[in-house]
Design an enzyme around this catalytic site. Structure first.
Site, mmCIF file in Angstrom:
data_model
loop_
_atom_site.group_PDB
_atom_site.id
_atom_site.type_symbol
_atom_site.label_atom_id
_atom_site.label_comp_id
_atom_site.label_asym_id
_atom_site.label_seq_id
_atom_site.Cartn_x
_atom_site.Cartn_y
_atom_site.Cartn_z
ATOM 1 N N ASP A 48 -14.182 30.143 6.993
ATOM 2 C CA ASP A 48 -14.766 30.634 5.737
ATOM 3 C C ASP A 48 -14.781 32.167 5.722
ATOM 4 O O ASP A 48 -15.112 32.784 4.702
ATOM 5 C CB ASP A 48 -16.155 30.036 5.465
ATOM 6 C CG ASP A 48 -17.164 30.362 6.548
ATOM 7 O OD1 ASP A 48 -16.787 30.985 7.567
ATOM 8 O OD2 ASP A 48 -18.344 30.000 6.373
ATOM 9 N N SER A 49 -14.352 32.780 6.841
ATOM 10 C CA SER A 49 -14.109 34.233 6.841
ATOM 11 C C SER A 49 -13.052 34.596 5.802
ATOM 12 O O SER A 49 -12.911 35.765 5.443
ATOM 13 C CB SER A 49 -13.672 34.704 8.237
ATOM 14 O OG SER A 49 -12.631 33.896 8.738
ATOM 15 N N ASP A 87 -13.249 25.101 7.898
ATOM 16 C CA ASP A 87 -14.683 25.374 7.828
ATOM 17 C C ASP A 87 -15.311 24.702 6.617
ATOM 18 O O ASP A 87 -14.793 24.824 5.496
ATOM 19 C CB ASP A 87 -14.912 26.890 7.680
ATOM 20 C CG ASP A 87 -15.459 27.514 8.937
ATOM 21 O OD1 ASP A 87 -16.016 26.794 9.792
ATOM 22 O OD2 ASP A 87 -15.321 28.744 9.070
ATOM 23 N N GLU A 118 -21.777 25.001 10.783
ATOM 24 C CA GLU A 118 -22.687 25.877 11.537
ATOM 25 C C GLU A 118 -24.077 25.254 11.656
ATOM 26 O O GLU A 118 -24.529 24.576 10.736
ATOM 27 C CB GLU A 118 -22.818 27.233 10.813
ATOM 28 C CG GLU A 118 -21.506 27.978 10.699
ATOM 29 C CD GLU A 118 -21.655 29.335 10.002
ATOM 30 O OE1 GLU A 118 -22.790 29.729 9.649
ATOM 31 O OE2 GLU A 118 -20.617 30.000 9.809
ATOM 32 N N GLU A 185 -20.838 31.918 18.969
ATOM 33 C CA GLU A 185 -20.602 33.258 18.416
ATOM 34 C C GLU A 185 -21.804 34.167 18.674
ATOM 35 O O GLU A 185 -22.966 33.768 18.490
ATOM 36 C CB GLU A 185 -20.342 33.159 16.897
ATOM 37 C CG GLU A 185 -20.137 34.533 16.260
ATOM 38 C CD GLU A 185 -19.562 34.491 14.852
ATOM 39 O OE1 GLU A 185 -19.288 33.406 14.327
ATOM 40 O OE2 GLU A 185 -19.374 35.588 14.282
#
Ligand code: KIV
Length: 284
Positions: A48-49, A87, A118, A185
């Site tokens: 999703d970056s 993602d 996440e 992360e």
């Protein structure tokens, strides 16, 4: 290069058992996917970056399931050897279990071989539901960019012993729920090591130290396509932004000076036809 990688093969890739470290790169379209695959990545993450590095948003929270499916499909069409992980965007797995499974299915139908989401133990019901729909799930713990409002920005997590133990407990909960791998992360290297040692499934680190079972970086960061301040964990292997601006500026200068195009960059006409045109003179 060998056979297509799958979630079951990746789930056994623990370095302490002698496996090579896993290599994951993000990619968002066909050219970046081909480059990552040719470079030998084991996994391609349609992260999703994409919201920040491709779509120009300030954070990852603006991207939708439809946009993730669009980019996932572009990557999957290249049929990479690497496993494609997509993602799940913010709010696509937060509301109900039923919505979560439907959204995961949209990414699988677009070509993903697994989805990533996440969060810690609070995500267990969603993970179990996706896994029971036969879709492999990758977890993501620590600095989770979709939580930047709740975490007060992009902050390293697990710096106190209590917070570190909380991350270990979350990682065990994700693995128990069926995650085949977990991204770690933004946490101290010692915490990355503790979690990696505590799990039977591989960890893939980004700013989580060298003990993880693999490492991931964002395509645009590795290639220097991003400008501005970068997090400490990014290592740039090229300066393609500068290289690209230089090439484009040389094109602009050549157009302005008349040096582009040359004769050998133009199409010719049959000489008889061209001289016949002269008979008619020029109109207008
Ligand atoms: O979206 C992304 O690029 C990611 C990586 C940072 C792991 O989630």
């Amino acid at each position: 290069m060998g056979s297509k990688l799958t979630a079951p093969t990746i789930s056994r890739r623990k370095r302490h058992l002698g496996a090579d470290p896993l290599v994951m790169l993000t990619a968002y379209d066909a050219p970046s996917a081909r480059m990552a695959d040719e470079a030998g990545a084991d996994l391609i993450l349609v992260g999703d970056s994409v919201a920040m590095v491709v779509l120009g948003h300030d954070d990852t929270m603006s991207v939708t399931v439809g946009e993730m499916a669009h980019h996932t499909a572009a990557v999957a069409r290249t049929r990479p050897r690497a496993m494609v992980v997509s993602d799940m965007p913010w709010m696509s797995y937060h509301v109900s279990v039923a919505d979560t499974v439907t959204n995961a299915a949209a990414l699988v139908r677009a070509g993903a071989g697994a989805v990533k989401l996440e969060g810690g133990a609070e995500r267990v019901p969603m993970i179990e539901a996706i896994v029971s729909a036969q879709v492999p799930v990758m977890g993501h713990l620590g600095l989770t960019p979709q939580s930047m409002l709740a975490q007060g920005g992009y902050r390293v997590q697990g710096r106190t012993s209590g917070a570190a133990l909380g991350l270990v407990a979350d990682a065990k909960a994700l693995a128990h729920a069926g995650c085949f791998a977990i991204v770690l992360e933004g946490m101290p290297a010692a915490v990355g090591q503790m979690i990696t040692d505590a799990l039977d499934v591989p960890t893939i680190g980004i700013g989580a130290g060298g003990a993880c079972d693999g490492q991931v970086l964002v395509f645009h960061d590795v290639l220097g396509l991003q400008t501005g301040l970068l997090p400490r964990f990014v290592r740039r292997y090229a300066a393609l932004h500068d290289c690209g601006v230089d090439a484009l500026a040389r094109f602009a200068a050549d157009v302005r000076s008349g040096a582009f195009p040359r004769d050998d960059e133009c199409y010719e006409m049959n000489p008889d036809e061209e001289s016949a045109l002269g008979l008619y003179g020029h109109q207008g």
